[in-house]
Write a protein that holds these residues in place. Structure first.
Motif, short mmCIF file in Angstrom:
data_model
loop_
_atom_site.label_atom_id
_atom_site.label_comp_id
_atom_site.label_asym_id
_atom_site.label_seq_id
_atom_site.Cartn_x
_atom_site.Cartn_y
_atom_site.Cartn_z
N LEU A 1 51.25 -38.88 -21.03
CA LEU A 1 52.48 -39.27 -20.35
C LEU A 1 52.28 -39.45 -18.85
N ALA A 2 51.28 -38.79 -18.28
CA ALA A 2 50.97 -38.97 -16.86
C ALA A 2 50.38 -40.36 -16.59
N GLN B 1 62.67 -36.51 -20.27
CA GLN B 1 62.40 -35.47 -21.25
C GLN B 1 60.96 -35.58 -21.73
N PRO B 2 60.30 -34.46 -21.97
CA PRO B 2 58.91 -34.51 -22.41
C PRO B 2 58.78 -34.81 -23.90
N LEU C 1 55.32 -34.11 -33.50
CA LEU C 1 55.65 -34.74 -32.21
C LEU C 1 57.15 -34.96 -32.16
N ARG C 2 57.80 -34.34 -31.21
CA ARG C 2 59.23 -34.56 -31.00
C ARG C 2 59.37 -35.49 -29.81
N LEU C 3 59.84 -36.71 -30.09
CA LEU C 3 59.91 -37.76 -29.08
C LEU C 3 61.27 -37.81 -28.40
N PRO C 4 61.31 -38.20 -27.13
CA PRO C 4 62.58 -38.42 -26.46
C PRO C 4 63.14 -39.82 -26.71
N ASP D 1 40.08 -33.06 -38.58
CA ASP D 1 39.59 -34.43 -38.47
C ASP D 1 40.53 -35.44 -39.11
N ASP D 2 41.40 -34.97 -39.99
CA ASP D 2 42.26 -35.88 -40.74
C ASP D 2 43.72 -35.48 -40.53
N SER D 3 44.11 -35.38 -39.27
CA SER D 3 45.43 -34.84 -38.93
C SER D 3 46.57 -35.76 -39.34
N VAL D 4 47.55 -35.16 -39.98
CA VAL D 4 48.81 -35.85 -40.23
C VAL D 4 49.71 -35.52 -39.05
N VAL D 5 50.30 -36.54 -38.47
CA VAL D 5 51.20 -36.37 -37.34
C VAL D 5 52.61 -36.68 -37.83
N GLU D 6 53.49 -35.70 -37.74
CA GLU D 6 54.88 -35.91 -38.14
C GLU D 6 55.69 -36.25 -36.90
N VAL D 7 56.18 -37.47 -36.85
CA VAL D 7 56.94 -37.96 -35.70
C VAL D 7 58.42 -37.68 -35.95
N VAL D 8 59.02 -36.97 -35.00
CA VAL D 8 60.44 -36.61 -35.09
C VAL D 8 61.16 -37.32 -33.95
N GLU D 9 62.13 -38.15 -34.31
CA GLU D 9 62.91 -38.89 -33.32
C GLU D 9 64.22 -38.16 -33.03
N PRO D 10 64.84 -38.43 -31.87
CA PRO D 10 66.14 -37.82 -31.59
C PRO D 10 67.15 -38.20 -32.67
N ALA D 11 67.99 -37.24 -33.03
CA ALA D 11 69.07 -37.43 -34.00
C ALA D 11 68.58 -37.80 -35.40
#
Length: 174
Positions: A78-79, A99-100, A112-115, A140-150
């Motif tokens: 983000l930087a 928001q981070p 991952l909780r996204l703004p 090595d085989d990471s599942v990333v769960e993306v969480v959006e607002p609302a």
């Protein structure tokens, strides 16, 4: 016959020249211990952060300060790219936010909780987020769960070998 004699003489001169170079055969000599202390791609002392070039996402290595590697990697993403990285053509497609992005590991999955709403992001920006999170996780085989607002349910994705976010049931992480 003079042509044949010339060729034999040329081969003889070349053989003598090569033999007289002064280098003699030696057995293997001990060289000591391998160099140690350098940072490697898989080192715990580095984070991999994904930025964007004209060809797509591109990983860069950053020092890994002590603490939560996953959140530190997201903060570095983000930087944005450093001045040196920008000079090399690296950019970010992530919008600024007050928001981070919150990154945690829960039950063997990265959350991952996204703004932002994903639909408002360019696909390459989603890949930046997912691939940076996957690279910072210990698996090595990471599942990333993306969480959006609302949104109640996350959507599971992975980073494929090309540095792109894909559904978790497709592709393998990088």
């Amino acid at each position: 016959m003079p042509g044949m004699l010339c060729r034999v003489a040329t081969v003889l001169v070349a053989t003598v020249a090569l033999a007289g170079c002064g280098i003699t055969d030696t057995d293997a000599l001990p060289a000591g211990q391998p160099v140690q202390g350098g940072l490697t791609e898989n080192s715990d002392q580095l984070l991999r952060v994904y930025f964007v070039t004209q060809e797509g996402t591109w990983p860069v290595s950053r020092p890994a300060p002590a603490g939560n590697r996953l959140q530190r990697a997201m903060n570095a993403l983000l930087a944005g790219p450093t001045a040196e990285e920008r000079a090399r053509g690296l950019v970010t497609q992530l919008p600024s936010s007050t928001q981070p992005v919150r990154a945690t590991t829960i039950r063997g999955r990265v959350e991952l909780r996204l703004p932002w709403q994903v639909r408002n992001l360019q696909p390459v920006a989603v890949s930046q987020l997912v691939c940076t999170a996957a690279a910072a996780d210990v698996g090595d085989d990471s599942v990333v769960e993306v969480v959006e607002p609302a949104m109640e349910r996350p959507w599971p994705v992975r980073c494929d070998e090309n540095g792109s976010a894909v559904p978790a049931d497709q592709g393998a992480s990088s």
